[in-house]
Motif scaffolding. Structure first.
Motif, PDB file in Angstrom:
ATOM      1  N   UNK A  89       0.819  -1.217   0.000  1.00 59.24           N
ATOM      2  CA  UNK A  89       0.000   0.000   0.000  1.00 59.24           C
ATOM      3  C   UNK A  89       0.853   1.267   0.000  1.00 59.24           C
ATOM      4  N   UNK A  90       1.982   1.248   0.704  1.00 60.61           N
ATOM      5  CA  UNK A  90       2.871   2.417   0.688  1.00 60.61           C
ATOM      6  C   UNK A  90       3.402   2.659  -0.722  1.00 60.61           C
ATOM      7  N   UNK A 103       3.351   5.823  -5.579  1.00 59.07           N
ATOM      8  CA  UNK A 103       3.271   5.859  -7.048  1.00 59.07           C
ATOM      9  C   UNK A 103       2.134   6.758  -7.517  1.00 59.07           C
ATOM     10  N   UNK A 104       0.968   6.636  -6.845  1.00 54.81           N
ATOM     11  CA  UNK A 104      -0.170   7.462  -7.253  1.00 54.81           C
ATOM     12  C   UNK A 104       0.092   8.943  -6.993  1.00 54.81           C
ATOM     13  N   UNK A 135       0.899  16.271 -12.144  1.00 59.27           N
ATOM     14  CA  UNK A 135       2.329  16.595 -12.008  1.00 59.27           C
ATOM     15  C   UNK A 135       3.059  16.417 -13.329  1.00 59.27           C
ATOM     16  N   UNK A 136       2.302  16.080 -14.364  1.00 57.90           N
ATOM     17  CA  UNK A 136       2.906  15.935 -15.682  1.00 57.90           C
ATOM     18  C   UNK A 136       3.608  14.620 -15.900  1.00 57.90           C
TER      19      UNK A 136
END
Length: 374
Positions: free
Chosen positions: A55-56, A61-62, A69-70
């Motif tokens: 989950x971290x 990643x998300x 953020x491009x």
């Protein structure tokens, strides 16, 4: 599977029963139960670490690779290194988990070289204990008052978890249980011992324990076995070896004396009043739950004794049913549960109560003849 053995309320004797409401499983009072607890915690920690890592990584990643953020998605087809990694790493983790679990399971199944062997037989709805190395055996039944169950009296501290005769075992010694059943499938379960073993009719399963601490440990049948499944508790008292040896000697003397008394009673005859009085007590304690206090039974479930052919005409068949039971039904054999005098008295009672009025008076010698095929 290991955690399933003990994820339930703790039934050990405590002053405030706080453990009964804890979220985690009990450590129990044996090396096996402690091993089960440690294995449970190891698996739990591994699962938490893996879950937290996944989950971290997912949230990082998300957050850092979101569209605002491009971030541009990578364009690749496959990665041999990644595929090898996500195959090897789970395999290593599973091996790391499997090795201690396998060793624990092997220890749990090793019932060899016991110091004490006890035959445990389940029957609707009680337990029979026979000490294989001594001339001691008895039935253990629930001792909770019917008035507590019906709500007429307040429920006691050990409601539905108290018996008339607990199982006694020594501390610090390996006790082997040979577990079977007289009728349907039961399951002998004391959470503090760290195991649960099915009692199957026609088969013998074994299990073992070595209790480290003196005390009272409670459990119950853990397999649905009929209408009174919830009224089939187990109570085990672990005593110091010296106290256990003293208890065994006392029980042997008591049972030898009872056998001698039974032989003496064969030469004696009860009066009708004596037989009816004793028979009424035996009936209410052992038969009334199914056949009802008024002898009318439950239609379609338990046959009526009031006015029945068995209770009014066929006396030999009546005695045979009490002595040997009826295969495939809830009617169990009482040859080992009651004395010959008690069986004679209850047969007399059933043949003369509720208007049956046959006038038959059965004596202990009649039961002895039936049991010996005379």
């Amino acid at each position: 599977m290991l955690t399933a053995l003990m994820t339930a309320p703790v039934f050990a004797e405590t002053s405030d029963h706080i453990e009964q409401y804890q979220l985690n499983m009990t450590k129990g009072v044996t090396d096996i139960s402690a091993g089960v607890y440690d294995m449970h915690m190891l698996m739990f920690i591994i699962c938490v670490v893996i879950g937290a890592g996944v989950f971290i990584a997912m949230f990082i990643s998300m957050y850092f690779h979101r569209k605002s953020r491009g971030a541009k998605p990578a364009n690749f087809h496959e990665s041999v290194k990644v595929e090898i990694a996500w195959t090897v790493i789970p395999f290593v983790i599973l091996v790391f988990m499997a090795v201690p679990a396998m060793n624990l399971l092997i220890d749990m199944e090793d019932a060899s070289e016991p110091d004490v062997s006890i035959l445990v037989t389940g029957s609707q709805w009680k337990w029979h204990y026979k000490y294989m190395d001594n001339d001691v055996e008895y039935y253990s039944k629930m001792a909770t008052q019917a008035e507590q169950i019906s709500g007429k009296l307040p429920k006691g501290e050990n409601y539905l978890l108290e018996v008339d005769r607990p199982l006694i075992i020594p501390t610090g010694q390996k006790v082997r249980f040979l577990i079977t059943s007289d009728d349907v499938i039961h399951s002998w379960w004391v959470p503090d011992f760290g195991f649960k073993q099915d009692a199957n009719p026609g088969f013998i399963n074994d299990a073992w324990t070595k209790v480290n601490e003196p005390g009272i440990y409670r459990g119950q049948c853990a397999e649905l076995c009929g209408k009174d499944h919830g009224f089939m508790p187990i109570v085990v008292i672990a005593k110091e070896p010296a106290e256990y040896d003293k208890w065994i000697a006392e029980q042997q003397a008591i049972q030898q004396k009872a056998k001698a008394e039974e032989q003496r009673l064969l030469a004696m005859n009860m009066t009708m009043d004596e037989a009816m009085d004793l028979g009424g007590k035996v009936y209410n304690a052992n038969c009334a739950a199914c056949h009802m206090p008024n002898g009318e039974g439950l239609p379609g479930v338990f046959p009526s004794l009031k006015g029945s052919q068995i209770a009014t005409t066929d006396q030999p068949k009546h005695i045979d049913i009490l002595v040997n039971g009826v295969t495939g039904t809830a009617m169990q054999a009482y040859a080992k549960q009651l004395t010959m005098s008690e069986i004679a008295a209850v047969v007399t009672y059933e043949r003369n109560a509720w208007g049956n009025d046959t006038g038959d008076l059965v004596q202990a010698k009649d039961i002895n003849s039936a049991m010996n095929g005379q």
